[in-house]
Design a protein around this motif. Sequence first.
Motif, PDB file in Angstrom:
ATOM      1  N   GLY A  70       0.377  -1.327   0.074  1.00 30.49           N
ATOM      2  CA  GLY A  70       0.078  -0.150  -0.187  1.00 30.49           C
ATOM      3  C   GLY A  70       0.788   1.247  -0.003  1.00 30.49           C
ATOM      4  O   GLY A  70       0.213   1.892  -0.169  1.00 30.49           O
ATOM      5  N   HIS A  71       2.073   1.831   0.249  1.00 28.45           N
ATOM      6  CA  HIS A  71       2.638   2.832   0.055  1.00 28.45           C
ATOM      7  C   HIS A  71       3.162   2.966  -1.427  1.00 28.45           C
ATOM      8  O   HIS A  71       3.661   3.789  -1.860  1.00 28.45           O
ATOM      9  CB  HIS A  71       4.420   2.413   0.791  1.00 28.45           C
ATOM     10  N   LEU A  72       2.927   1.865  -2.570  1.00 30.16           N
ATOM     11  CA  LEU A  72       3.391   2.087  -3.680  1.00 30.16           C
ATOM     12  C   LEU A  72       1.748   2.766  -4.034  1.00 30.16           C
ATOM     13  O   LEU A  72       1.014   2.328  -3.802  1.00 30.16           O
ATOM     14  CB  LEU A  72       3.527   1.320  -4.060  1.00 30.16           C
ATOM     15  N   PRO A  73       1.539   3.936  -4.690  1.00 34.40           N
ATOM     16  CA  PRO A  73       1.050   4.286  -6.018  1.00 34.40           C
ATOM     17  C   PRO A  73       0.462   2.780  -6.471  1.00 34.40           C
ATOM     18  O   PRO A  73       0.966   2.376  -7.482  1.00 34.40           O
ATOM     19  CB  PRO A  73       0.908   5.382  -7.006  1.00 34.40           C
ATOM     20  N   ALA A  74      -1.069   2.907  -6.985  1.00 37.58           N
ATOM     21  CA  ALA A  74      -1.580   1.712  -7.847  1.00 37.58           C
ATOM     22  C   ALA A  74      -2.787   1.824  -8.175  1.00 37.58           C
ATOM     23  O   ALA A  74      -3.277   3.252  -8.686  1.00 37.58           O
ATOM     24  CB  ALA A  74      -2.289   0.813  -7.095  1.00 37.58           C
ATOM     25  N   MET A  75      -2.124   1.623  -9.995  1.00 33.28           N
ATOM     26  CA  MET A  75      -2.999   2.133 -11.243  1.00 33.28           C
ATOM     27  C   MET A  75      -3.596   0.773 -11.591  1.00 33.28           C
ATOM     28  O   MET A  75      -2.475  -0.327 -12.292  1.00 33.28           O
ATOM     29  CB  MET A  75      -2.270   2.599 -12.453  1.00 33.28           C
ATOM     30  N   PHE A  76      -4.903   0.620 -12.178  1.00 38.15           N
ATOM     31  CA  PHE A  76      -5.301  -1.047 -12.549  1.00 38.15           C
ATOM     32  C   PHE A  76      -5.925  -0.742 -12.987  1.00 38.15           C
ATOM     33  O   PHE A  76      -6.585   0.362 -14.325  1.00 38.15           O
ATOM     34  CB  PHE A  76      -6.574  -1.450 -11.491  1.00 38.15           C
ATOM     35  N   VAL A  77      -4.996  -1.547 -14.963  1.00 38.60           N
ATOM     36  CA  VAL A  77      -5.477  -1.110 -15.965  1.00 38.60           C
ATOM     37  C   VAL A  77      -6.612  -1.953 -16.933  1.00 38.60           C
ATOM     38  O   VAL A  77      -5.731  -3.600 -16.981  1.00 38.60           O
ATOM     39  CB  VAL A  77      -3.867  -0.945 -16.958  1.00 38.60           C
ATOM     40  N   PRO A  78      -7.485  -1.995 -17.601  1.00 40.54           N
ATOM     41  CA  PRO A  78      -8.099  -2.983 -18.198  1.00 40.54           C
ATOM     42  C   PRO A  78      -8.157  -3.112 -19.532  1.00 40.54           C
ATOM     43  O   PRO A  78      -7.167  -2.170 -20.015  1.00 40.54           O
ATOM     44  CB  PRO A  78      -9.809  -1.929 -17.316  1.00 40.54           C
ATOM     45  N   ALA A  79      -9.272  -4.074 -19.940  1.00 35.87           N
ATOM     46  CA  ALA A  79      -8.684  -4.120 -20.899  1.00 35.87           C
ATOM     47  C   ALA A  79      -9.794  -3.845 -21.839  1.00 35.87           C
ATOM     48  O   ALA A  79      -9.746  -4.016 -23.252  1.00 35.87           O
ATOM     49  CB  ALA A  79      -7.736  -5.860 -21.595  1.00 35.87           C
ATOM     50  N   GLY A  80     -11.172  -4.457 -21.378  1.00 37.70           N
ATOM     51  CA  GLY A  80     -12.030  -4.133 -22.336  1.00 37.70           C
ATOM     52  C   GLY A  80     -12.985  -5.383 -22.324  1.00 37.70           C
ATOM     53  O   GLY A  80     -12.890  -6.172 -22.236  1.00 37.70           O
TER      54      GLY A  80
END
Length: 628
Positions: free
Chosen positions: A176-186
């Motif tokens: 949780g100390h890292l920024p997180a980005m969730f990247v979907p495919a669609g």
Amino acid sequence: MATPTPPLNATVADVTRRIRERSAERRALYEARMADQHRRGVHRGELSCGNLAHGFAACGSEDKNSLKLMNSANLGIISAYNDMLSAHQPLETFPETIKAAARGMGSTAQFAGGVPAMCDGVTQGQPGMELSLFSRDVIAMAAAVGLSHNMFDAALYLGVCDKIVPGLFIAAARFGHLPAMFVPAGPMESGLPNKEKARIRQLFAEGKASREELLEAESASYHSPGTCTFYGTANSNQLMMEVMGLHLPGTSFVNPGTELREALTRFATEQAIRNTESGGDYRPFYKQIDERAIVNAIVGLLASGGSTNHTLHLVAMAGAAGVTVTWDDFTDLSAVTPSLMQVYPNGQADINHFQAAGGMSYLFRELLGAGLIHGDIPTVFGSDLTAYTREPCLEDGKLVWREGPEKSLDEDVLRPVSTPFDATGGLTVLDGNLGRGVIKVSAVKPEHRVVEAPVKIFEDQNDLKAAFEAGELDRDVIAVVRFQGPKANGMPELHKLTPYLGVLQDRGHKVALVTDGRMSGASGKVPAAIHLTPEALDGGPLAKLKDGDIVRLDADRGSLEAQVDAHEWAERKQRIGDLDHYHIGLGRELFAGLRHLASGSEQGASAFGGFEADDLARQAGQIHEEDA
């Protein structure tokens, strides 16, 4: 002049408050640990020369030079790509897109690790399905292994389907100390209409359609790269990630292989770099996701008629972030959350129709306008959810966001809060002498929501199919499929049973399913009391039932009762069946430890269920004020 923010719905506010109070000690420990990890920092700058050389040995010279300088961000890519899952096949090309976008920002990205990704559609009704739920915990551990090298300033999580996004979320919470980005495919483009697919399935169950006809219908429905288009667990995942602010605005349901999809992936990379400490706008996961974001996810799930699987997953996901959620929270929020979407199995439209009718931007506008979600949560895109009423588009090849529609373009699919499909969400908790479970009623017609009938007991889902084919179920019946809980056999989905029970219901019989197992995220028209806890193997009263007992399932009142004399019921012994056949073959023996460690359904059915509770017991009074 800015539009004033409407007050938060009183029930939403109250549920959020009690979650916060219930979670206080656990959340404090979580935040203290994440703050400590942040203080330690990314160790890339402290690695020995040999360690660091290993860390970038395979990189090109440009990336090596960037990593040596230590003054730019390095993104870790965790991907669930494989080319068997249609939803994950598009992810094959994402790492190169991400790496190129990172270089364009003067930064780097490395493929940190792949995680397993199984398809419940392939394993449905098969022994492999008994690995499915625990694959969530394996995914979390696999992602942790990938990130454990501590080379990264932020992480991009590439995943879509059922257990995969929850597993990635759990990993993101523990890093949780890292920024997180969730990247979907669609989602894949629309294929055979869902109503026709369901019709062919039922005809096949009755012996009126051939296997060739069934395969042709299934192939026309699941026909190309992208997520399956019905509104099951995979698409519920995407909606929840966006409602929690872990996706870019409007990114959930853009089809793969399009220019817009690729532009969103590039922008996600760039935004993840901006969100790092070196990018100047540090947004770690642990400061972004708290009880408000979790409540948003529950409300989004309820308003959309989403998957029952998330009564397990959301509990486990929240727990990984130090937040304790119960099924009562779901029930209370469901009472004030209107049903705004009808996407199969709740209706005949698919997720592409939802997107065309107004999609996420319209749903956000309605939920925010009614005060049903917290608009003040930080997101990967900004300081609140304001931007999420916009939708992405390309103007002269440039990605921009414009305001989404203020009115639904198809009220058969997507409605405003003022005229919902139903005044409440499609989920409720059942309590009674058979234990505690959940039921999804958004696709169940009101006349089918109360069933009182004799039970027929099964301890293997294949036995139900055999009984149906033998004509033994052609009557009012409640089918009980027990010893399907996490400790017994990994809690498989029992969606394979839906066509058989649907045929009986269509013949005019009162029919229901009661089980300590799961149904698919595509749970449909037959009432199903699922996730019964305690499970039959773990002292649950479901193990007391006998063939012919009368059971009453009342979804309207939230009750599930065996109509057996109280004294007799108390004196009955539990029957434990022979479960050995569930534990060997197709790798199931490797999961014995996870079955043994699994918590109950209401605790998320997770092997991680007790780790923080044990820590809190050991460390009582050891959280220093400056850390909390």
